[in-house]
Design a protein around this motif. Structure first.
Motif, PDB file in Angstrom:
ATOM      1  N   SER A   3       1.804  14.217  -5.714  1.00 54.69           N
ATOM      2  CA  SER A   3       0.546  14.158  -6.474  1.00 54.69           C
ATOM      3  C   SER A   3       0.392  15.366  -7.390  1.00 54.69           C
ATOM      4  O   SER A   3       0.006  15.228  -8.556  1.00 54.69           O
ATOM      5  N   ALA A  20       0.839  -1.194   0.000  1.00 53.97           N
ATOM      6  CA  ALA A  20       0.000   0.000   0.000  1.00 53.97           C
ATOM      7  C   ALA A  20       0.871   1.239   0.000  1.00 53.97           C
ATOM      8  O   ALA A  20       1.883   1.304   0.685  1.00 53.97           O
ATOM      9  N   ARG A  21       0.497   2.221  -0.785  1.00 58.73           N
ATOM     10  CA  ARG A  21       1.282   3.448  -0.884  1.00 58.73           C
ATOM     11  C   ARG A  21       0.364   4.655  -0.764  1.00 58.73           C
ATOM     12  O   ARG A  21      -0.764   4.628  -1.182  1.00 58.73           O
ATOM     13  N   THR A  22       0.923   5.694  -0.230  1.00 57.51           N
ATOM     14  CA  THR A  22       0.246   6.983  -0.254  1.00 57.51           C
ATOM     15  C   THR A  22       1.242   7.985  -0.816  1.00 57.51           C
ATOM     16  O   THR A  22       2.430   7.931  -0.516  1.00 57.51           O
ATOM     17  N   LEU A  23       0.745   8.866  -1.656  1.00 57.75           N
ATOM     18  CA  LEU A  23       1.588   9.892  -2.250  1.00 57.75           C
ATOM     19  C   LEU A  23       1.410  11.185  -1.464  1.00 57.75           C
ATOM     20  O   LEU A  23       0.302  11.527  -1.053  1.00 57.75           O
ATOM     21  N   THR A  24       2.505  11.890  -1.300  1.00 57.19           N
ATOM     22  CA  THR A  24       2.394  13.187  -0.648  1.00 57.19           C
ATOM     23  C   THR A  24       1.682  14.142  -1.596  1.00 57.19           C
ATOM     24  O   THR A  24       1.595  13.902  -2.813  1.00 57.19           O
ATOM     25  N   THR A  25       1.177  15.224  -1.059  1.00 54.05           N
ATOM     26  CA  THR A  25       0.505  16.228  -1.879  1.00 54.05           C
ATOM     27  C   THR A  25       1.451  16.791  -2.922  1.00 54.05           C
ATOM     28  O   THR A  25       1.070  16.991  -4.079  1.00 54.05           O
TER      29      THR A  25
END
Length: 188
Positions: free
Chosen positions: A10, A2-7
């Motif tokens: 993005s 699972a990954r989340t991108l920083t603002t």
């Protein structure tokens, strides 16, 4: 994974000016941080600031597919060792199980690294291979994910040293390495 991108990442990906780079950390006894960028970069990943050296030694950055199921995956990293930098490290140190992390980062219009590169792969060195010719040399690192040891069974082994550790007078495993047929234990 699972990954989340920083603002910031993005927003950058929404532009037409996408300049990806790779950041590679190899946990030798003296850690090596390399980038395929044309100049050195400093990045703060997980709270620690590292300088990634622009290196002609990084020959290829592996391509791989992510899996949705739990499985062991592997990548190969090819490093030039023409000046024996990496060859001496792999021959003189125990590098098996050293950590390797591969990140993808992005440069902005000022050639600055956008915060928080994305972790693409994390694993440990499983094996290495040295290839030499008359005018070049390279080191190929086989890196496996942490799932590689998932099915490994810990404990006793069927060799004489393991047997002697627990039963010093038992010679039952003296010739275990020479036996190629399966030994049938118990009743037939």
């Amino acid at each position: 994974m699972a990954r989340t991108l920083t603002t910031a990442v993005s927003n950058h990906l929404a532009t037409n000016d996408i300049r990806p780079i790779h950041l590679l950390s190899i946990g030798f006894s003296t850690p090596v941080n390399l980038t395929d960028n044309s100049f050195d970069l400093t990045s703060s990943i997980s709270g620690s600031s590292k300088t990634y050296t622009a290196s002609p030694f990084l020959i290829s950055v592996p391509e791989f597919e992510e899996q949705t199921d739990v499985s062991k995956s592997s990548i190969n990293i090819l490093l030039s060792g023409a000046d024996t930098t990496f060859i001496s490290v792999v021959l003189n140190e125990n590098i098996v199980n050293d950590t390797v992390e591969l990140f993808r980062g992005f440069l902005d219009s000022n050639n600055a690294l956008i915060a928080d590169p994305i972790l693409l792969y994390s694993g440990n060195i499983d094996t290495f291979q040295i290839e030499e010719s008359t005018n070049s040399s390279s080191v190929n690192l086989a890196v496996v994910s942490h799932w590689a040891d998932f099915e490994k069974k810990s404990g006793r082994q069927t060799n004489n040293n393991s047997q002697q550790r627990f039963f010093s007078t038992d010679v039952g495993m003296d010739f275990a390495s020479q036996t190629v047929l399966d030994i049938k234990w118990g009743r037939k």
